[in-house]
Design a protein around this motif. Structure first.
Motif, PDB file in Angstrom:
ATOM      1  N   UNK A  13       0.971  -1.497   0.342  1.00  0.00           N
ATOM      2  CA  UNK A  13      -0.070   0.120  -0.387  1.00  0.00           C
ATOM      3  C   UNK A  13       0.896   1.262  -0.174  1.00  0.00           C
ATOM      4  N   UNK A  14       1.789   1.184   0.724  1.00  0.00           N
ATOM      5  CA  UNK A  14       3.290   2.625   0.578  1.00  0.00           C
ATOM      6  C   UNK A  14       3.341   2.458  -0.616  1.00  0.00           C
ATOM      7  N   UNK A  15       3.962   1.876  -1.298  1.00  0.00           N
ATOM      8  CA  UNK A  15       4.027   1.565  -2.855  1.00  0.00           C
ATOM      9  C   UNK A  15       2.964   2.290  -4.063  1.00  0.00           C
ATOM     10  N   UNK A  16       2.019   1.988  -3.379  1.00  0.00           N
ATOM     11  CA  UNK A  16       0.805   2.135  -4.272  1.00  0.00           C
ATOM     12  C   UNK A  16       0.368   3.559  -4.581  1.00  0.00           C
ATOM     13  N   UNK A  17       0.432   4.390  -3.047  1.00  0.00           N
ATOM     14  CA  UNK A  17       0.320   5.258  -2.626  1.00  0.00           C
ATOM     15  C   UNK A  17       1.269   6.631  -2.586  1.00  0.00           C
ATOM     16  N   UNK A  18       2.017   5.810  -2.441  1.00  0.00           N
ATOM     17  CA  UNK A  18       3.708   6.759  -1.916  1.00  0.00           C
ATOM     18  C   UNK A  18       3.940   7.276  -1.281  1.00  0.00           C
ATOM     19  N   UNK A  19       2.924   7.258   0.164  1.00  0.00           N
ATOM     20  CA  UNK A  19       3.118   7.043   1.756  1.00  0.00           C
ATOM     21  C   UNK A  19       3.937   6.235   2.122  1.00  0.00           C
ATOM     22  N   UNK A  20       4.518   6.687   3.206  1.00  0.00           N
ATOM     23  CA  UNK A  20       5.553   5.575   3.911  1.00  0.00           C
ATOM     24  C   UNK A  20       4.472   4.632   5.003  1.00  0.00           C
ATOM     25  N   UNK A  21       5.284   4.155   5.223  1.00  0.00           N
ATOM     26  CA  UNK A  21       4.297   3.071   6.564  1.00  0.00           C
ATOM     27  C   UNK A  21       4.189   3.983   7.413  1.00  0.00           C
ATOM     28  N   UNK A  22       5.365   4.280   8.207  1.00  0.00           N
ATOM     29  CA  UNK A  22       5.015   5.655   9.038  1.00  0.00           C
ATOM     30  C   UNK A  22       3.319   6.538   8.831  1.00  0.00           C
ATOM     31  N   UNK A  23       3.312   7.124   8.011  1.00  0.00           N
ATOM     32  CA  UNK A  23       2.517   7.682   7.089  1.00  0.00           C
ATOM     33  C   UNK A  23       1.380   7.085   7.490  1.00  0.00           C
ATOM     34  N   UNK A  24       1.085   5.774   6.810  1.00  0.00           N
ATOM     35  CA  UNK A  24       0.103   4.997   7.106  1.00  0.00           C
ATOM     36  C   UNK A  24      -0.576   5.059   8.451  1.00  0.00           C
ATOM     37  N   UNK A  25       0.561   3.865   9.259  1.00  0.00           N
ATOM     38  CA  UNK A  25       0.110   3.928  10.685  1.00  0.00           C
ATOM     39  C   UNK A  25      -0.266   5.101  11.533  1.00  0.00           C
ATOM     40  N   UNK A  26      -0.067   6.357  10.243  1.00  0.00           N
ATOM     41  CA  UNK A  26      -0.591   7.809  11.030  1.00  0.00           C
ATOM     42  C   UNK A  26      -2.533   7.750  10.475  1.00  0.00           C
ATOM     43  N   UNK A  27      -2.366   7.862   9.579  1.00  0.00           N
ATOM     44  CA  UNK A  27      -3.764   8.162   9.117  1.00  0.00           C
ATOM     45  C   UNK A  27      -4.298   6.893   9.514  1.00  0.00           C
ATOM     46  N   UNK A  28      -4.191   5.562  10.008  1.00  0.00           N
ATOM     47  CA  UNK A  28      -5.146   4.472  11.135  1.00  0.00           C
ATOM     48  C   UNK A  28      -5.280   5.174  12.254  1.00  0.00           C
ATOM     49  N   UNK A  29      -4.436   6.246  12.825  1.00  0.00           N
ATOM     50  CA  UNK A  29      -4.531   5.932  14.222  1.00  0.00           C
ATOM     51  C   UNK A  29      -5.145   8.000  14.010  1.00  0.00           C
ATOM     52  N   UNK A  30      -4.826   8.111  13.485  1.00  0.00           N
ATOM     53  CA  UNK A  30      -5.798   9.915  13.215  1.00  0.00           C
ATOM     54  C   UNK A  30      -7.263   9.603  12.414  1.00  0.00           C
ATOM     55  N   UNK A  31      -7.808   8.276  12.500  1.00  0.00           N
ATOM     56  CA  UNK A  31      -9.362   7.778  12.069  1.00  0.00           C
ATOM     57  C   UNK A  31      -9.079   8.519  10.808  1.00  0.00           C
ATOM     58  N   UNK A  32      -8.695   8.046   9.834  1.00  0.00           N
ATOM     59  CA  UNK A  32      -8.747   9.059   8.385  1.00  0.00           C
ATOM     60  C   UNK A  32      -9.198   7.881   7.569  1.00  0.00           C
ATOM     61  N   UNK A  33      -8.821   6.450   8.065  1.00  0.00           N
ATOM     62  CA  UNK A  33      -9.380   5.276   6.703  1.00  0.00           C
ATOM     63  C   UNK A  33     -11.025   4.779   7.039  1.00  0.00           C
ATOM     64  N   UNK A  34     -11.682   4.862   5.653  1.00  0.00           N
ATOM     65  CA  UNK A  34     -13.016   4.374   5.321  1.00  0.00           C
ATOM     66  C   UNK A  34     -12.855   3.423   6.713  1.00  0.00           C
ATOM     67  N   UNK A  35     -12.471   1.551   6.017  1.00  0.00           N
ATOM     68  CA  UNK A  35     -12.990   0.714   6.643  1.00  0.00           C
ATOM     69  C   UNK A  35     -11.768   0.493   7.407  1.00  0.00           C
ATOM     70  N   UNK A  36     -11.986  -0.245   9.314  1.00  0.00           N
ATOM     71  CA  UNK A  36     -10.982  -0.491   9.857  1.00  0.00           C
ATOM     72  C   UNK A  36     -10.687  -1.568   8.999  1.00  0.00           C
ATOM     73  N   UNK A  37      -9.021  -0.560   9.387  1.00  0.00           N
ATOM     74  CA  UNK A  37      -8.163  -2.086   9.068  1.00  0.00           C
ATOM     75  C   UNK A  37      -7.686  -3.196   9.770  1.00  0.00           C
ATOM     76  N   UNK A  38      -8.483  -4.636   8.242  1.00  0.00           N
ATOM     77  CA  UNK A  38      -7.540  -5.672   9.227  1.00  0.00           C
ATOM     78  C   UNK A  38      -7.135  -6.064   9.749  1.00  0.00           C
ATOM     79  N   UNK A  39      -7.192  -7.141   9.742  1.00  0.00           N
ATOM     80  CA  UNK A  39      -5.547  -8.030  10.399  1.00  0.00           C
ATOM     81  C   UNK A  39      -5.377  -9.424   9.852  1.00  0.00           C
ATOM     82  N   UNK A  40      -4.135 -10.023   9.120  1.00  0.00           N
ATOM     83  CA  UNK A  40      -3.728 -10.969   8.766  1.00  0.00           C
ATOM     84  C   UNK A  40      -3.843 -12.708  10.094  1.00  0.00           C
ATOM     85  N   UNK A  41      -4.028 -14.185   9.340  1.00  0.00           N
ATOM     86  CA  UNK A  41      -3.830 -14.244  10.871  1.00  0.00           C
ATOM     87  C   UNK A  41      -2.976 -13.933  11.388  1.00  0.00           C
ATOM     88  N   UNK A  42      -1.138 -13.328  10.772  1.00  0.00           N
ATOM     89  CA  UNK A  42      -0.058 -13.186  11.668  1.00  0.00           C
ATOM     90  C   UNK A  42      -0.548 -12.404  13.183  1.00  0.00           C
TER      91      UNK A  42
END
Length: 128
Positions: A13-42
Protein backbone atom coordinates in the motif's frame (compact mmCIF):
# COMPACT_ATOMS: atom_id res chain seq x y z
CA UNK A 1 -8.86 -13.91 -8.12
CA UNK A 2 -10.18 -10.40 -8.97
CA UNK A 3 -7.80 -7.61 -8.07
CA UNK A 4 -10.26 -5.93 -5.67
CA UNK A 5 -10.26 -8.97 -3.39
CA UNK A 6 -6.50 -9.19 -3.07
CA UNK A 7 -5.08 -8.58 0.37
CA UNK A 8 -2.30 -6.02 0.34
CA UNK A 9 0.47 -5.58 2.87
CA UNK A 10 1.31 -2.22 4.38
CA UNK A 11 4.44 -2.15 2.22
CA UNK A 12 2.44 -2.73 -0.95
CA UNK A 13 0.00 0.00 0.00
CA UNK A 14 2.89 2.35 0.76
CA UNK A 15 4.31 1.65 -2.69
CA UNK A 16 0.95 2.18 -4.43
CA UNK A 17 0.10 5.41 -2.62
CA UNK A 18 3.53 6.97 -2.18
CA UNK A 19 2.93 7.18 1.56
CA UNK A 20 5.47 5.81 3.96
CA UNK A 21 4.61 2.93 6.26
CA UNK A 22 4.85 5.42 9.11
CA UNK A 23 2.34 7.72 7.35
CA UNK A 24 -0.06 4.81 6.81
CA UNK A 25 0.05 4.02 10.50
CA UNK A 26 -0.54 7.71 11.21
CA UNK A 27 -3.62 7.72 8.95
CA UNK A 28 -4.91 4.69 10.85
CA UNK A 29 -4.25 6.27 14.28
CA UNK A 30 -5.89 9.50 13.18
CA UNK A 31 -9.03 7.59 12.14
CA UNK A 32 -8.76 8.70 8.51
CA UNK A 33 -9.52 5.36 6.89
CA UNK A 34 -13.04 4.62 5.69
CA UNK A 35 -12.79 1.02 6.89
CA UNK A 36 -10.99 -0.35 9.92
CA UNK A 37 -7.69 -1.94 8.97
CA UNK A 38 -8.05 -5.67 9.03
CA UNK A 39 -5.44 -7.95 10.52
CA UNK A 40 -4.22 -11.15 8.92
CA UNK A 41 -3.68 -14.44 10.73
CA UNK A 42 -0.21 -13.33 11.82
CA UNK A 43 -1.56 -10.01 13.12
CA UNK A 44 -0.18 -7.98 10.21
CA UNK A 45 -2.20 -5.15 8.70
CA UNK A 46 -4.14 -6.21 5.60
CA UNK A 47 -5.51 -3.68 3.11
CA UNK A 48 -7.83 -3.88 0.10
CA UNK A 49 -7.97 -2.01 -3.19
CA UNK A 50 -10.83 0.03 -1.68
CA UNK A 51 -8.46 1.10 1.10
CA UNK A 52 -5.89 2.16 -1.51
CA UNK A 53 -8.48 4.22 -3.38
CA UNK A 54 -9.65 5.85 -0.14
CA UNK A 55 -6.07 6.70 0.77
CA UNK A 56 -5.54 8.26 -2.66
CA UNK A 57 -8.58 10.46 -2.03
CA UNK A 58 -7.24 11.44 1.40
CA UNK A 59 -3.85 12.26 -0.14
CA UNK A 60 -5.52 14.47 -2.72
CA UNK A 61 -7.67 16.22 -0.13
CA UNK A 62 -4.63 16.78 2.09
CA UNK A 63 -2.52 18.04 -0.83
CA UNK A 64 -5.28 20.52 -1.63
CA UNK A 65 -5.05 21.90 1.88
CA UNK A 66 -7.96 20.19 3.59
CA UNK A 67 -7.26 20.06 7.33
CA UNK A 68 -7.03 16.66 9.00
CA UNK A 69 -10.11 17.47 11.10
CA UNK A 70 -12.15 17.97 7.93
CA UNK A 71 -10.84 14.76 6.37
CA UNK A 72 -11.66 12.97 9.62
CA UNK A 73 -15.19 14.43 9.55
CA UNK A 74 -15.67 13.44 5.92
CA UNK A 75 -14.42 9.93 6.72
CA UNK A 76 -16.86 9.63 9.62
CA UNK A 77 -19.73 10.70 7.37
CA UNK A 78 -18.79 8.12 4.74
CA UNK A 79 -18.57 5.42 7.41
CA UNK A 80 -22.07 6.28 8.60
CA UNK A 81 -23.43 5.37 5.18
CA UNK A 82 -26.40 6.76 3.33
CA UNK A 83 -28.41 9.64 4.67
CA UNK A 84 -25.76 12.33 5.21
CA UNK A 85 -24.92 13.17 1.60
CA UNK A 86 -26.00 16.79 2.10
CA UNK A 87 -23.45 17.21 4.90
CA UNK A 88 -20.73 15.58 2.77
CA UNK A 89 -21.60 17.89 -0.10
CA UNK A 90 -21.46 20.94 2.17
CA UNK A 91 -18.05 19.93 3.50
CA UNK A 92 -16.67 19.40 -0.03
CA UNK A 93 -18.18 22.66 -1.32
CA UNK A 94 -16.54 24.59 1.54
CA UNK A 95 -13.22 23.02 0.67
CA UNK A 96 -13.75 23.73 -3.01
CA UNK A 97 -14.12 27.44 -2.19
CA UNK A 98 -10.82 27.35 -0.30
CA UNK A 99 -9.07 25.59 -3.19
CA UNK A 100 -10.42 28.14 -5.68
CA UNK A 101 -9.15 30.97 -3.46
CA UNK A 102 -5.72 29.27 -3.31
CA UNK A 103 -5.69 28.95 -7.10
CA UNK A 104 -6.60 32.62 -7.50
CA UNK A 105 -3.75 33.62 -5.19
CA UNK A 106 -1.30 31.32 -6.98
CA UNK A 107 -2.37 32.77 -10.34
CA UNK A 108 -1.69 36.28 -9.03
CA UNK A 109 1.74 35.10 -7.90
CA UNK A 110 2.37 33.48 -11.26
CA UNK A 111 1.46 36.70 -13.05
CA UNK A 112 4.08 38.60 -11.04
CA UNK A 113 6.71 35.92 -11.63
CA UNK A 114 6.01 35.92 -15.38
CA UNK A 115 6.23 39.70 -15.43
CA UNK A 116 9.62 39.61 -13.68
CA UNK A 117 10.85 36.91 -16.07
CA UNK A 118 9.84 39.08 -19.03
CA UNK A 119 11.65 42.07 -17.51
CA UNK A 120 14.89 40.07 -17.14
CA UNK A 121 14.56 38.49 -20.58
CA UNK A 122 14.11 41.94 -22.15
CA UNK A 123 17.04 43.29 -20.16
CA UNK A 124 19.33 40.45 -21.22
CA UNK A 125 18.17 40.71 -24.85
CA UNK A 126 19.09 44.42 -24.82
CA UNK A 127 22.57 43.56 -23.45
CA UNK A 128 23.38 41.31 -26.45
Amino acid sequence: MPEDTLDLTIGEVAERTGLSVHALRFYEREDLLANPVRRGAAGWRVYSEDDVEWLRLCILLRASGMPLDSIRRYTALVRQGDGNEEERLTLLRQHEKQVVAQLDELNRCLDVIRYKIAVYEDYLADQS
